[in-house]
Design an enzyme around this catalytic site. Sequence first.
Site, PDB file in Angstrom:
ATOM      1  N   HIS A 168      10.806 -35.143 -59.499  1.00  0.00           N
ATOM      2  CA  HIS A 168      12.176 -34.902 -59.625  1.00  0.00           C
ATOM      3  C   HIS A 168      12.409 -34.442 -58.690  1.00  0.00           C
ATOM      4  O   HIS A 168      13.994 -34.777 -58.260  1.00  0.00           O
ATOM      5  CB  HIS A 168      12.816 -34.496 -61.251  1.00  0.00           C
ATOM      6  CG  HIS A 168      14.236 -35.210 -61.445  1.00  0.00           C
ATOM      7  ND1 HIS A 168      14.794 -36.523 -61.099  1.00  0.00           N
ATOM      8  CD2 HIS A 168      14.843 -34.476 -61.756  1.00  0.00           C
ATOM      9  CE1 HIS A 168      15.981 -36.412 -61.098  1.00  0.00           C
ATOM     10  NE2 HIS A 168      16.801 -34.523 -60.733  1.00  0.00           N
ATOM     11  N   ASP A 169      12.074 -33.336 -58.221  1.00  0.00           N
ATOM     12  CA  ASP A 169      12.428 -32.267 -57.420  1.00  0.00           C
ATOM     13  C   ASP A 169      11.968 -32.723 -56.483  1.00  0.00           C
ATOM     14  O   ASP A 169      12.698 -32.530 -55.073  1.00  0.00           O
ATOM     15  CB  ASP A 169      11.918 -31.387 -57.564  1.00  0.00           C
ATOM     16  CG  ASP A 169      12.104 -30.401 -58.157  1.00  0.00           C
ATOM     17  OD1 ASP A 169      13.394 -30.391 -58.583  1.00  0.00           O
ATOM     18  OD2 ASP A 169      11.522 -29.132 -59.324  1.00  0.00           O
ATOM     19  N   SER A 176      20.248 -36.415 -58.248  1.00  0.00           N
ATOM     20  CA  SER A 176      19.929 -36.888 -60.018  1.00  0.00           C
ATOM     21  C   SER A 176      21.534 -36.990 -60.680  1.00  0.00           C
ATOM     22  O   SER A 176      22.171 -38.024 -59.727  1.00  0.00           O
ATOM     23  CB  SER A 176      19.569 -35.690 -59.994  1.00  0.00           C
ATOM     24  OG  SER A 176      19.674 -35.109 -61.159  1.00  0.00           O
ATOM     25  N   ARG A 189      15.473 -23.529 -69.330  1.00  0.00           N
ATOM     26  CA  ARG A 189      14.697 -24.189 -67.988  1.00  0.00           C
ATOM     27  C   ARG A 189      13.249 -24.051 -67.784  1.00  0.00           C
ATOM     28  O   ARG A 189      12.507 -25.029 -66.911  1.00  0.00           O
ATOM     29  CB  ARG A 189      14.867 -22.178 -67.063  1.00  0.00           C
ATOM     30  CG  ARG A 189      14.760 -22.837 -65.432  1.00  0.00           C
ATOM     31  CD  ARG A 189      15.696 -23.769 -65.012  1.00  0.00           C
ATOM     32  NE  ARG A 189      15.328 -23.193 -63.708  1.00  0.00           N
ATOM     33  CZ  ARG A 189      16.414 -24.519 -62.855  1.00  0.00           C
ATOM     34  NH1 ARG A 189      16.947 -24.921 -63.712  1.00  0.00           N
ATOM     35  NH2 ARG A 189      16.348 -24.273 -61.300  1.00  0.00           N
ATOM     36  N   ASP A 234       8.834 -39.780 -59.850  1.00  0.00           N
ATOM     37  CA  ASP A 234       9.649 -39.239 -60.802  1.00  0.00           C
ATOM     38  C   ASP A 234      10.010 -39.578 -61.839  1.00  0.00           C
ATOM     39  O   ASP A 234      10.028 -40.706 -62.050  1.00  0.00           O
ATOM     40  CB  ASP A 234      10.995 -39.080 -59.951  1.00  0.00           C
ATOM     41  CG  ASP A 234      12.107 -38.805 -60.399  1.00  0.00           C
ATOM     42  OD1 ASP A 234      11.964 -37.907 -61.983  1.00  0.00           O
ATOM     43  OD2 ASP A 234      13.605 -38.522 -60.044  1.00  0.00           O
TER      44      ASP A 234
END
Lengths: 388, 388
Positions: free
Chosen positions: B365-366, B167, B237, B332
């Site tokens: 994405h994680d 990232s 968040r 992602d």
Amino acid sequence: MSTTTPQSPAAPAATAPGSVGVVTPQKAVFDAPITLSAGVTLPRFELVYETYGTLNATASNAVLVCHALSGSHHVAGVYADDPKSLGWWDNLVGPGKPLDTDKFFVVGVNNLGGCYGSTGPMSTNPATGKPYGADFPVVTVEDWVEAQARLADRLGIGTWAAVVGGSLGGMQALHWTVAHPERVRHALVIASAPQLSTQNIAFNEVARQAILTDPDFHGGHYYEHGVVPVRGLRLARMVGHITYLSDDQMGEKFGRELKNGELQYSYDAEFQIESYLRYQGDKFTRYFDANTYLITTKALDYFDPARNCGGDLRAALAPAKAGFLVVSFTTDWRFSPERSREIVYALVHNDRDVTYAEVDCNFGHDSFLLDDPQYHDVVRAYVDNIAV
Amino acid sequence: MSTTTPQSPAAPAATAPGSVGVVTPQKAVFDAPITLSAGVTLPRFELVYETYGTLNATASNAVLVCHALSGSHHVAGVYADDPKSLGWWDNLVGPGKPLDTDKFFVVGVNNLGGCYGSTGPMSTNPATGKPYGADFPVVTVEDWVEAQARLADRLGIGTWAAVVGGSLGGMQALHWTVAHPERVRHALVIASAPQLSTQNIAFNEVARQAILTDPDFHGGHYYEHGVVPVRGLRLARMVGHITYLSDDQMGEKFGRELKNGELQYSYDAEFQIESYLRYQGDKFTRYFDANTYLITTKALDYFDPARNCGGDLRAALAPAKAGFLVVSFTTDWRFSPERSREIVYALVHNDRDVTYAEVDCNFGHDSFLLDDPQYHDVVRAYVDNIAV
């Protein structure tokens, strides 16, 4: 029954060909109580609505337009005192337009819980004499359809020629076909979904938390404090806007353009997209009510006709007798074409007449509000075949 | 140069096979001033870092791991006083793991502007004797790489065997290859992008506005007021988390499950996804600094190596001499495979050695943080071929 005011020379936008002209909202008062899904009974309620065109003698040409999250009863035309007040679907509804008011009697209604005049959080709670605020119950698509059915009764409309809606409006159109199968001949379900995805709910939850945690929210009773949870409502609209636009369109429209041509190393708006989102957020807080926003996102989250059928959408839609036009847009990632296809498959399995169009349009979820030729041609072709 | 503390029996997680064991962060103090992209000069700065493995005699086995938005220098192992304090990339870094600390000397560093001990908004501003707060300048990927280069000098590392990051960390790895082409033999650019898309910036802007408009932000000087902009940081968040997960994964993990099995008609968390987001948001506010969050999202927005090359990424990457492993993940949508391919195409056109893997992984994405076998095999295979 038609309430369309003749075109006024004082309102230039209204005199344009295809405009329904200057319109005046009306109010229907219902003194019979209505019990909502939440179990709460409103002793009475009011609905604000507009109509365009003329109801024919057999009342066979009535079309109901259902609004989405931030829409209203003001679907087409302009108000006499504000030439800029164009209805939100004016490009679709008018004489000679796809939803032709020379043929149809079109009704727009502000839903229960709304902030445009129908009974909602800003209305006076008869039990307290103060605005309902947070005491206004969470309402559902089912509640809206029930209230709309009472309006239909009031207007002398036994059966709608069509119920039409985009996004959350499409959910109402879909529910009409199962709640009142005999009262809907056609349903136009546009840019909609049979239920929200987890991600959809997640975005709604961020928006709600922004409002609920704004110190000016005051537990929903901000009217009494003379404030508005501007910060929260602004954030809610900003995050919403991201989901209404397609990634590509955002890229094409705003790219990585800098307002001043160079990096500022500050938190002022410097990319064009930042200015755009802030502008949209600020504007929204000047006309929309935060409690209505909360209620409406909940109505979205809750809508799930298959819930009581073990997740079987086909079974849930079995009562429907209407013909359907289902439209989706290729770049809509909020309610993707895949979601519309779920509706189509269920209806086709039930041997319903379904026309499905997947329109190649670059404007994401907002496409349903725009004057896209392919999209409007599809609607026109379908609607033209509706007998009145 | 190795600083890895031997494994301690008091910390069970650290004794697991493949763990680097109990680790201790170190601090490097730089008394030479550093001038940042924003034009501001810090008279001195500190970097907190950790190392794992042993630097060999020729310093040819050093690997820099760059962290992303909310990461830190604590890449692997655990702290003696907290067995739960596993490093954020512990599944990748350790003896026998893909980034094998039996072979490599791995360095993790908290970036400038961070909130884990390196000089940042929480540090004392020598000009005022108070925390920098909002007076800490916006920093950039370029600034981070410059500071990391000084740390490399301090550690006696002339050339990194590899610079690795996912990232925003991948952006740092990419920038290393053009800013210091002679000092990087390999770059691992994982789940990254050559620049943020408009939509990416839009989400960052929502997060920033949530923090900036929180009444407890106090213009960034909330430390002095003894408060934290909890509401804003929590919302930031929450919206971030939606973009880290894939739509499918969210659906599979949380679906439309209700916490209590039935609708509550209230704004309490009732769908499981609501509880999850609230929990993640709340947790984040207990350990992360809001000013650092603002700075880091700006660093993300600003990164754009092609900006000074008329948008030509190939030209921008021309100075790079490293070999590259570029990895993307199919689900992602924050930094989609398409964005990684842009990097790959530019490098291939420049006749660089590039290995590209598009990993079919369901975690959005994680994924780059997770122990996916295909992903780890790709990293292991590439890294195994790096000569030391």
